[in-house]
Write an enzyme that holds these catalytic residues in place. Sequence first.
Site, PDB file in Angstrom:
ATOM      1  CG  ASP A  52      -0.345   0.190   2.531  1.00 27.22           C
ATOM      2  OD1 ASP A  52       0.896   0.322   2.602  1.00 27.22           O
ATOM      3  OD2 ASP A  52      -1.087   0.232   3.540  1.00 27.22           O
ATOM      4  CB  CYS A 105       0.640  -2.623   4.842  1.00 27.35           C
ATOM      5  SG  CYS A 105       0.502  -3.673   6.302  1.00 27.35           S
ATOM      6  CB  THR A 120       1.848  -2.942  11.036  1.00 31.63           C
ATOM      7  OG1 THR A 120       0.680  -3.422  10.341  1.00 31.63           O
ATOM      8  CG2 THR A 120       1.548  -1.623  11.721  1.00 31.63           C
ATOM      9  CG  HIS A 168       9.877 -24.289  12.216  1.00 33.24           C
ATOM     10  ND1 HIS A 168       9.802 -24.228  13.593  1.00 33.24           N
ATOM     11  CD2 HIS A 168      11.140 -24.696  11.935  1.00 33.24           C
ATOM     12  CE1 HIS A 168      10.964 -24.602  14.122  1.00 33.24           C
ATOM     13  NE2 HIS A 168      11.803 -24.876  13.127  1.00 33.24           N
ATOM     14  CG  HIS A 174       8.360 -28.252  10.910  1.00 33.18           C
ATOM     15  ND1 HIS A 174       7.941 -27.582  12.038  1.00 33.18           N
ATOM     16  CD2 HIS A 174       9.679 -28.531  11.115  1.00 33.18           C
ATOM     17  CE1 HIS A 174       8.952 -27.455  12.876  1.00 33.18           C
ATOM     18  NE2 HIS A 174      10.016 -28.026  12.342  1.00 33.18           N
TER      19      HIS A 174
HETATM   20  C1  RB5 Z   1      -2.127   2.588   6.516  1.00 31.12           C
HETATM   21  O1  RB5 Z   1      -2.099   3.822   7.163  1.00 31.12           O
HETATM   22  C2  RB5 Z   1      -1.878   1.470   7.513  1.00 31.12           C
HETATM   23  O2  RB5 Z   1      -3.005   1.275   8.300  1.00 31.12           O
HETATM   24  C3  RB5 Z   1      -1.518   0.193   6.780  1.00 31.12           C
HETATM   25  O3  RB5 Z   1      -0.386   0.418   5.991  1.00 31.12           O
HETATM   26  C4  RB5 Z   1      -1.175  -1.009   7.622  1.00 31.12           C
HETATM   27  O4  RB5 Z   1      -0.273  -0.695   8.635  1.00 31.12           O
HETATM   28  C5  RB5 Z   1      -2.281  -1.833   8.106  1.00 31.12           C
HETATM   29  O5  RB5 Z   1      -2.097  -2.895   8.724  1.00 31.12           O
END
Ligand code: RB5
Length: 161
Positions: free
Chosen positions: A18, A75, A77, A108, A144
């Site tokens: 993203d 993304c 996180t 694994h 596994h």
């Molecule tokens: C976008 O701001 C953020 O929410 C997205 O990149 C991500 O971290 C979602 O899990």
Amino acid sequence: MQTVESKPRKAKVAIGCDHAGFEMKEELKKFLLEAGYEYKDFGTHNSESTDYPIYGQAVAEAVASGECDRGIVICGTGIGISIAANKVPGVRAGACYNTDMARISREHNDTNVLALGARITAIPFAIDIVRVWLETEFSHGERHTRRIKEITEIENVKRET
Ligand code: RB5
């Protein structure tokens, strides 16, 4: 008799992100090229706000269909996009924040999609994570293999609609 040594083909990598992961994706593409991996970029193609499920699904479907061997999704996180990718049957996406996680997720869990958090992991560390993840093979250990089969069986449970 002469033998011709053929190098194993390197994985073809589907990559997508993203807006939060755009800069990291562009840097990882440079690494993939230099390291000799073919890749297919499923977007996004700029830093304008967009929705991570679109790219998680696109990369996951490329892996599940066999169009690509492995996938990388990014993304902010690594969590949202890995959740989205894991909805596609056959995909085992894992968010990894260090090289140990990357290695163990391959040995694994036979992860076929790697999720990264661009707001969590600095780009040089992400490159190391990708390198280790791409170079590590599944262990094929009995326990596994059994557990992965159990995961696949969850996908096949018939549910009321
Ligand atoms: C976008 O701001 C953020 O929410 C997205 O990149 C991500 O971290 C979602 O899990």
